[in-house]
Scaffold this active site. Structure first.
Site, PDB file in Angstrom:
ATOM      1  N   HIS A 157      -3.576   5.987   0.598  1.00 32.74           N
ATOM      2  CA  HIS A 157      -2.400   5.127   0.557  1.00 32.74           C
ATOM      3  C   HIS A 157      -2.292   4.461  -0.810  1.00 32.74           C
ATOM      4  O   HIS A 157      -3.203   3.741  -1.209  1.00 32.74           O
ATOM      5  CB  HIS A 157      -2.563   4.070   1.647  1.00 32.74           C
ATOM      6  CG  HIS A 157      -1.333   3.295   1.955  1.00 32.74           C
ATOM      7  ND1 HIS A 157      -0.806   2.376   1.104  1.00 32.74           N
ATOM      8  CD2 HIS A 157      -0.533   3.284   3.052  1.00 32.74           C
ATOM      9  CE1 HIS A 157       0.257   1.815   1.665  1.00 32.74           C
ATOM     10  NE2 HIS A 157       0.435   2.362   2.841  1.00 32.74           N
ATOM     11  N   LYS A 586      14.274   5.350   2.676  1.00 34.40           N
ATOM     12  CA  LYS A 586      14.669   4.936   1.321  1.00 34.40           C
ATOM     13  C   LYS A 586      15.974   5.604   0.910  1.00 34.40           C
ATOM     14  O   LYS A 586      16.780   5.028   0.183  1.00 34.40           O
ATOM     15  CB  LYS A 586      13.557   5.273   0.328  1.00 34.40           C
ATOM     16  CG  LYS A 586      13.822   4.781  -1.094  1.00 34.40           C
ATOM     17  CD  LYS A 586      12.582   4.843  -1.959  1.00 34.40           C
ATOM     18  CE  LYS A 586      12.212   6.265  -2.295  1.00 34.40           C
ATOM     19  NZ  LYS A 586      13.135   6.834  -3.321  1.00 34.40           N
TER      20      LYS A 586
END
Length: 925
Positions: A157, A586
């Site tokens: 991540h 997004k």
């Protein structure tokens, strides 16, 4: 510390409060001991003012404003040498509160079970009780397990904020609290537990929150493995044992629950994932599995001390014992120990052969390695069967049964490791190979039909494309090396080690065929009667709104190709398809992304039925709602009918891995929840009834929400400069919290920014627009244009009441809004006061927040956030006073840093606030 009362449903909150207060006092003692009274006084004064401000909010406006001014005055005037320990104090308090809350959840669950209450939703007990009510036979459940796969997949991540050293401290603190919670301790034992807690908190305080250097891929691999050692290796066999018990305890339960990983195999945008990194990831994974097996076999040897003078083992067990070549005179009448000496020796030899490693305890004899994990499991079954011939069922059902489950789940590879790369990279590599081989000079400029025809022709051609002695780019050599390494790894460790090749930004059939050609080029093939097929399952990842809308057409075209269909038939007739929650959000905003994902899943389920191809969905969910996160149980049950027939895989990312799996009991609960949801989704009580009017409403709402989102994010010139100034995105990109860059390309474009830092930045600024923006405008406009406004609102209310998908979308939106804070966000907006049009951008966001809140309440009937989740509401409310100082200090430090005060201590303090806020909000990206 006085003895704590027994946990029960009635006093559950008081126990949580007691533990948080104890941890707070212990942290205060550590701060005093290290920094003195003056620093502690600043921290305590900050805490008191922050609490006073929040308590007065909505009750005594004058008192609240006075506390706010005093807090701002105190923090703005702090020198950097006092700012650093203050930020660390509030950051670590959030971590300690997380530990107490996790323990509280474990305690509540146990109390409910002890009280004989109905099984909690999400537990295995609840799932199997529900299936019994639905009259689902155990045989049907076993049949589903045999062909399904349920798999959490750990991913590295880019905004994972917690260091492994910090996680280790947290585990020690949790163990100390567990000791202190006991009511049977002697005075000296309680004193020892108190000292253990004091030492652990002091160690945490003296441990750096920040890394001095950026994480390497190898560091991410080790971080991931820490969760296997602490949770997955010991806990997954317990979960499987619970399932076996629920099914009557007869026969083995198919090992449908498996772990996956991307750490060391995900090359998309990460140039540091090389062939060598891939080999090292597999070697370390395998080593962790062998270490567990060797330890368990050694412990079994201590347990199974039965003498042949008292019991009669099976003939097969005697053969196994004889093969061990155990020459110890002390074990000549202990056949089980002799057998396990041989098993241990063969395991040690296998570890050496596959990884080059040596066991901690030397084997008693030198034997040949196991050919594969199945051979190891066969030896364990011999021991199991023999025990059951002489009343040893209880012994067989203990450690041995758990070890057998572990071997079937983890094999010699621990977890399936996926390969992932962007389709643009595959295209460039194939284009270069074709050009160097004089097959096609301009592959990239070809149309899709010509590409497909060429790729299929090259697939059928047995000669390789790579020309010895030709020059190839570094990128092409690196990709070919990765695929060759994968072929070698699977040959050594087994085909389950690297079974998947995932294509990011998949948009066409040629994207799939390019990977097939690269697999052929590098020897990753499997022979079948009908001819060679790719040894890896080729998985397209559809990410953007456009790609989600086009995915059905792409897969229909692929299924229509005889070659592609032959590949699927050779892989159990199953095609896995990955859906991206992050980039779709997004790209199109929260509501539109969720709707397009739902539509795609519905269409894929229909395609599966029409084509006769089984489809398994791989959900690329992030930690936050803005990236597809939220409660797993509700999300799975809210899926369209028919998408869970082959199980599911889903990503677990970053800080969510720590939150869900750092504590073994919390990890077990989350794994049970995942299995329970998958079971209940596959065997629903009734088929979902979705009204056509609901779909029409969602189409309209999605279109309006998408328009509002794009108008702000992509069509407002001032938005990007505002975003860069009003959030810590630049500072996040410089934080040493991941091996992968924050952007795919060297640009400031929102389109090139990865979804994870995009969401992370907005959560730090307490706006979290990826998790809600556009919903308010959509609902408002839809109601305004309705011929009958009350009837239109009633329709939305019915959708919320009766449609799991819509209810889950609103529940997640509710949770995001509860974590936002417009007053703090307004102060972040002040960082963008020099941006032309920046004030108007914030006013637009603020107005949309109010519209979204009002629309949410109108549909749900609530008057406050999280009205139906008081535990979470209370948790968030209790955290806010400890987040406010971190936000305030972060804003002030960003001002100083951007004004030129760019010294190392200021930068470190900014990064500390980022860590602290992520810990307090329990999410980052």
């Amino acid at each position: 510390m006085p003895s704590q009362p027994q946990a029960s449903v009635s006093n559950k909150d008081s126990l949580l409060t007691q533990e948080i207060q104890l941890l707070g006092r212990t942290l205060g003692h550590a701060i005093r001991a290290v920094h003195g009274e003056d620093t502690f006084a600043v921290v305590e004064k900050t805490r008191q003012l922050a609490v006073a401000f929040r308590r007065a909010e909505g009750a005594d406006e004058a008192a609240g404003q006075a506390a706010k001014r005093a807090l701002e005055s105190l923090l703005d005037g702090l020198p950097i040498e006092q700012t650093l320990p203050m930020v660390r104090a509030f950051s670590y308090f959030s971590l300690l509160a997380n530990i107490a809350e996790d323990r509280h959840q474990n305690r509540r669950r146990r109390a409910h079970r002890l009280a004989g209450s109905a099984p909690q939703v999400g537990s295995l007990q609840h799932a199997f009780a529900t299936l019994a009510e639905r009259q689902v036979a155990p045989e049907a459940i076993r049949a589903w397990f045999a062909q399904a796969r349920v798999s959490p997949v750990l991913t590295a991540h880019p905004t994972e904020v917690q260091r492994k050293s910090v996680l280790d401290c947290e585990r020690d603190i949790a163990r100390a609290l567990e000791q202190l919670a006991r009511t049977d301790l002697l005075d000296e034992e309680r004193e020892q537990a108190d000292q253990m807690l004091t030492r652990s908190v002091l160690q945490l305080w003296m441990t750096a929150m920040l890394r001095l250097s950026r994480l390497r891929v190898i560091d991410e691999i080790e971080n991931g493995l820490s969760f296997f050692r602490a949770t997955f290796l010991p806990v997954l066999p317990r979960v499987m044992a619970g399932i076996a018990s629920a099914l009557g305890g007869v026969g083995e339960v198919p090992a449908f629950l498996r772990m996956g990983s991307w750490i060391g195999g995900d090359r998309d945008g990460n140039p540091f994932v090389t062939a060598e990194a891939l080999r090292e990831a597999v070697r370390r994974q395998s080593t962790a599995a062998f270490e567990h097996y060797l330890f368990e076999v050694h412990r079994l040897g201590a347990e199974l001390s039965m003498t042949s003078r008292l019991i009669e083992p099976s003939a097969e067990l005697r053969v196994l014992a004889a093969r061990s070549q155990d020459a110890s005179s002390h074990r000549q009448d202990e056949p089980y120990r002799q057998a396990l000496v041989g098993v241990y020796a063969r395991l040690a030899a296998t570890l050496k052969a596959l990884t080059g490693g040596e066991p901690v305890r030397r084997p008693e004899s030198q034997l040949a390695p196991y050919a594969d994990a199945a051979e190891f499991a066969a030896d364990l079954r011999v021991i199991d069967a023999s025990l059951r011939t002489h009343a040893g069922h209880a012994l067989a059902d203990g450690r041995l049964a758990h070890l057998l489950h572990a071997v079937r789940i983890f094999g010699f590879h621990l977890a399936t490791l996926d390969l992932r790369q962007n389709s643009d990279v595959h295209e460039a590599v194939v284009s270069e190979l074709l050009a160097r081989a004089r097959v096609a000079d301009h592959y990239a400029s070809m149309g899709e039909p010509q590409r497909v025809q060429l790729l299929l022709r090259e697939w059928a051609n047995p000669r390789p494309l790579a020309v010895p002695g030709e020059f190839y780019s570094e990128a092409t050599l690196s990709e070919l090396a990765i695929f060759r390494a994968a072929a070698d790894i699977n040959a050594r460790f087994g085909a389950d080690t690297l079974p998947h090749a995932i294509i990011s930004k998949a948009q066409s059939v040629s994207d799939l065929l390019e990977v097939a050609l690269l697999l052929k080029e590098t020897g990753s093939l499997r022979a079948t009667a009908a001819g060679p097929v790719p040894a890896l399952r080729i998985i397209p990842l559809f990410e953007t709104i456009t790609d989600l809308r086009n995915c059905i057409g792409v897969m229909q075209e692929a299924f229509a190709l005889p070659e592609f269909r032959r590949w699927i038939d050779a892989q159990d007739g199953l095609q896995e398809i990955m859906l991206g929650y992050s980039d779709s959000n997004k790209d199109g905003g929260y509501l539109t992304a969720n709707w397009e994902l739902y539509r795609a899943q519905t269409a894929l389920a229909k395609l599966a039925g029409d084509s006769g191809v089984k489809i398994r969905l791989f959900h690329g969910r992030g930690g936050t709602v803005g990236r597809g996160g939220g409660p797993t149980f509700e999300a799975i049950l809210a899926q369209p009918d028919g998408v869970s027939h082959a199980g599911l895989r889903l990503t677990e990312q970053g800080e969510v891995i720590a939150a869900k799996y750092a504590d073994p009991e919390v990890g077990r609960r989350n794994l049970e929840t995942l299995v329970s949801a998958a079971l209940l989704a596959n065997f629903p009580a009734t088929r979902a009834s979705e009204q056509e009017s609901w779909w029409r409403a969602m189409e309209d709402l999605s279109e309006r929400a998408n328009a509002a989102y794009k108008a702000l994010v992509f069509d407002t010139p001032a938005f990007n400069p505002f975003f860069r100034a009003a959030t810590p995105i630049g500072e996040i990109a410089g934080l040493n919290i991941g091996s992968r860059p924050a952007s795919r390309k060297a640009s400031n474009s929102i389109a090139d920014l990865r979804a994870i830092p995009w969401v992370f930045s907005w959560s730090q600024a307490r706006l979290s627009i990826p998790g809600w923006y556009g919903f308010g405008s959509a609902v408002t406009a839809w109601l305004d244009h309705a011929a009958d406004r009350p009837a239109a609102l009633a329709l939305l209310q019915a959708m919320y009441r009766d449609w799991p998908f819509f209810r889950t979308v609103l529940a997640n939106l509710d949770m995001v809004l509860a974590k936002t804070d417009l007053a703090i966000a307004r102060r972040y907006a002040g960082l963008a006061e020099a941006v032309p049009g920046g004030r108007e951008v914030f006013e637009t966001i603020e107005a949309e927040w109010h519209r979204t809140r009002d629309a949410l309440f109108a549909i749900t009937g609530a008057r406050e956030f999280l009205a139906d989740n008081p535990a979470l509401a209370r948790s968030i409310k209790n955290r806010f006073p400890y987040l406010d100082p971190l936000n305030h200090v972060q804003i002030e430090l960003l001002r100083r840093y951007r004004a030129g005060q760019a010294d190392e201590r200021t930068k470190r303090a900014i990064h500390l606030t980022i860590n602290g806020l992520a810990a307090g909000l329990r999410n980052s990206g």
